[in-house]
Scaffold this active site. Structure first.
Site, PDB file in Angstrom:
ATOM      1  N   GLU A   1    -100.499  83.312 -46.311  1.00 25.92           N
ATOM      2  CA  GLU A   1    -101.787  83.208 -45.617  1.00 25.92           C
ATOM      3  C   GLU A   1    -102.294  81.775 -45.532  1.00 25.92           C
ATOM      4  OE1 GLU A   1    -101.339  87.418 -46.862  1.00 25.92           O
ATOM      5  OE2 GLU A   1    -101.011  85.481 -47.851  1.00 25.92           O
TER       6      GLU A   1
ATOM      7  N   HIS B   1    -107.355  96.729 -51.103  1.00 26.05           N
ATOM      8  CA  HIS B   1    -107.281  96.963 -49.657  1.00 26.05           C
ATOM      9  C   HIS B   1    -108.612  97.477 -49.107  1.00 26.05           C
ATOM     10  CE1 HIS B   1    -103.048  97.023 -50.874  1.00 26.05           C
ATOM     11  NE2 HIS B   1    -102.726  96.770 -49.631  1.00 26.05           N
TER      12      HIS B   1
END
Length: 668
Positions: free
Chosen positions: A408, A475
């Protein structure tokens, strides 16, 4: 081989077929940063400058590199690369003003020393975190490939910074995508005071390259002619055959990490031996012995350089200290942009789910902006974890719809590099939770770069967020408040398909960095008839989702739907203000609804403590006190991580507690 053994290696200058003038140009270029260093060290002792990061003994690396590249090829330097700045012919008075924190410096006094860039000189400045530079170089090189330009990017790293994950990510992305980047590692023996054998287990960085599937070259970093020839030859090759190459330049730092830290930790014998390999003295001796540099020429060159330095310093020191201008400081946080809201051209609508509206926006923005590049894990043929970019590869090609390695930080940095070259970029976080791995790039690079030296960051980071889908702690997080505190970012969070499309289009239009939060729980559960045409929604403007006189509910995202359900169930007539944009948020709309009802509650899915609601409720108490007929209330999720089991997650979320508090507020 130890640092001492390396220092004992003889320095051999091979001029090859280079002309006397080329060799003399290198000398002029090499002497300039050394003479500046000499002057700065005097000024430091006199208390006329506050800090200095010395590149003494490492000048040959910068000078060899900057002279080897074409003037319009980007270089991304570090602390000890003064020669890059002087080699690109930056006006000395402006450079010295930068060091002094003066208004005419490259950052208007907002950052120090070498923490700046200049597009005019094709230099992208560092931040103190060091490693993120590599990914920006990747983005610049990717832009070269996409535009069909035969260019390279060159980025520096110290040996200490190679221990950072950003080094690995930057090199890996360049290797996978075959980007024309020259990674120069200045192997100078120490990371501040920590010697190399406490930083890494291998002996040379050239040992690392095979693991990335790339080439590596080790050179004498104190030999300016060797550096120049190596980089020049590599650059010519990479322009025609794009790929990354790692260059390890063996050198030594002769002064402290910065002057205050000193060099007592360096063994005396090591320092004395490396002194004999001084890059300026040795090259000067070579030129003199070969009749290329005469005493008269040497005197003339050094005299001209000293005069230029003194003149530049006189101008910089003569400039008055900065008088703060608060309006200018606030204005420069963002790149100037005046949004013109675009209405749909026709009245044609189509029923779209929330997720389809996002896909529609990306599709139409890709058509509208040929320079827009999408990047993310699995977004190409697979279509992304949620299938939002399904079919995009077939329509727009793999160059513009790019699967990325699992990194990322590097991808956000690459997006910034694309922006430097005039591209737009969208980065998809597979889940908003994973943005932690790219946090530094967002809050310290994307958010601050325009304020620091005027480079905009035309990047949108999409953030699939939220709980309610039994996905557990990693998540499901609502992490918008992490970024709400960071000046320079813009944050949008739609609650319905119309806004989902319009806000994403607007974010992509704007050259400033955005975080675009999209609640996973809405993807396929909420639909609406929305325009088929391209359109945008006003950034920074809230919208009323319901109107009523009893009280005001201020919320966003999934909170809008919880609020609508609650007032219907409880029979409460309430204004429900959907913020839509979290940064900047609509103070006028908040004040208007509070003045109307006199009672207000803020609802957020995020945990209660330290959330966006806390800031806005505090603002209401401070600015709308005279309108209030009850306490300013707020409700959010529990101050725990997001649990996995559905019953625990239901208890974690604020829905039931919000209803109870809503009744309390109504009856107050």
């Amino acid at each position: 081989m130890s640092n001492l053994a390396l220092a004992l290696t003889p320095m051999v200058f091979d001029r090859k077929s280079y002309s006397d003038e080329t060799l003399l140009d290198l000398y002029r270029s090499l002497v300039m940063p050394r003479r500046i260093e000499e002057k700065m060290l005097i000024l430091l002792r006199q208390g006329k400058i506050s800090k200095w990061f010395s590149g003494w003994g490492q000048e040959a690396i910068s000078i060899g590199a900057v002279n080897a590249l074409e003037e319009d090829e980007f270089i991304l330097p570090m602390h000890r690369n003064l020669g890059i700045f002087t080699g690109r012919k930056m006006p000395l008075e402006k450079l010295f003003a930068q060091f002094q924190g003066k208004k005419s410096g490259f950052t208007k006094g907002r950052d120090r020393s070498f923490h700046f860039g200049s597009k005019e000189h094709h230099i992208v400045g560092m931040i103190s975190h060091l490693g993120p530079q590599l990914a920006i170089a990747d983005g610049i090189a990717l832009a070269h490939k996409l535009a069909g330009e035969s260019k390279v990017a060159l980025v520096f790293s110290g040996d200490g910074a190679t221990s950072e994950g950003d080094f690995h990510e930057g090199v890996n992305v360049a290797a996978v995508w075959k980007l024309p980047v020259i990674f120069v590692i200045e192997h100078n023996g120490y990371g501040l005071s920590t010697p190399s054998n406490e930083q890494f287990a291998m002996e040379y960085f050239t040992d690392k390259a095979p693991g990335y599937g790339i080439e590596a070259i080790r050179i004498d970093g104190n030999n300016v002619l060797e550096v120049y020839d190596t980089i020049k030859t590599l650059a010519e090759d990479l322009r025609e055959n794009p790929r990354p190459v790692l260059v390890e330049a063996i050198t030594f730092r002769m002064r402290g990490h910065e002057e205050a830290s000193g060099t007592k930790y360096v063994p005396k014998e090591l320092m004395e031996t490396w002194t004999l390999k001084d890059p300026v003295d040795n090259y000067e001796r070579f030129l003199e012995e070969n009749g290329i540099l005469t005493p008269e020429m040497k005197e003339a060159i050094n005299s001209a350089i000293k005069t230029a330095i003194n003149q530049g310093l006189d101008i910089a020191f003569g400039e008055a200290a900065i008088e703060p201008d608060t309006k200018e400081e606030l204005r420069d946080v963002y790149a100037h942009y005046q949004q013109e809201v675009i209405e749909p051209k026709s009245s044609n609508t189509q029923e779209k789910r929330f997720i389809d509206a996002i896909s529609d926006a990306l599709n139409q923005s890709m058509e509208r902006y040929p320079n827009l590049v999408l990047m993310g894990q699995d977004i190409a043929e697979y279509g992304g974890a949620f299938k939002i970019t399904d079919g995009f590869v077939q329509k727009f090609g793999r160059e513009r719809v790019r699967n990325t390695p699992l990194c990322e930080s590097a991808i956000i940095g690459t997006a910034l590099g694309l922006s430097v070259k005039g591209y737009k970029a969208m980065v998809e976080m597979q889940f908003a939770d994973f943005v932690t791995c790219g946090f530094n790039q967002i809050v310290n690079n994307l958010a601050k770069i325009h304020y620091r030296w005027g480079q905009h960051a035309d990047v949108v980071v999409r953030m699939p967020t939220g709980a309610g889908v039994a996905a557990g702690p990693f998540h499901s997080q609502s992490n918008e408040a992490w970024f709400f505190h960071t000046p320079g970012l813009k944050i949008v969070y739609p609650s319905n398909p119309y806004d989902a499309k319009g806000l994403l289009n607007a974010a992509i239009e704007d050259p400033n960095p955005y975080l675009y939060f999209e609640h996973k729980g809405m993807y396929r559960s909420i639909s609406a008839a929305i325009p088929e045409d391209y359109y945008t929604v006003h950034i920074g403007k809230a919208a009323l989702s319901a109107k009523g006189d009893e009280l005001s509910i201020i919320t966003y995202g999934m909170g809008v739907h919880w609020a609508l359900q609650a007032v219907e169930e409880l029979g409460i007539q309430a204004d429900i203000l959907d913020l839509r944009t979290l940064l900047p948020w609509d103070q006028e709309a908040v004040k208007e609804t509070v003045a109307k009802t006199g009672k207000v509650i803020f609802l957020q899915e995020d945990c209660n403590t330290g959330g966006i609601g806390a800031e806005i409720c505090a603002w209401i108490s401070e600015n709308c006190f005279e309108y209030l007929d009850g306490p300013v209330m707020r409700e959010g999720s529990l101050d725990t991580p997001v649990p996995f089991a559905p019953s625990l997650e239901k208890n974690f979320l604020p829905v039931q507690r919000f209803k109870e508090k809503l009744i309390t507020l109504k009856n107050y």
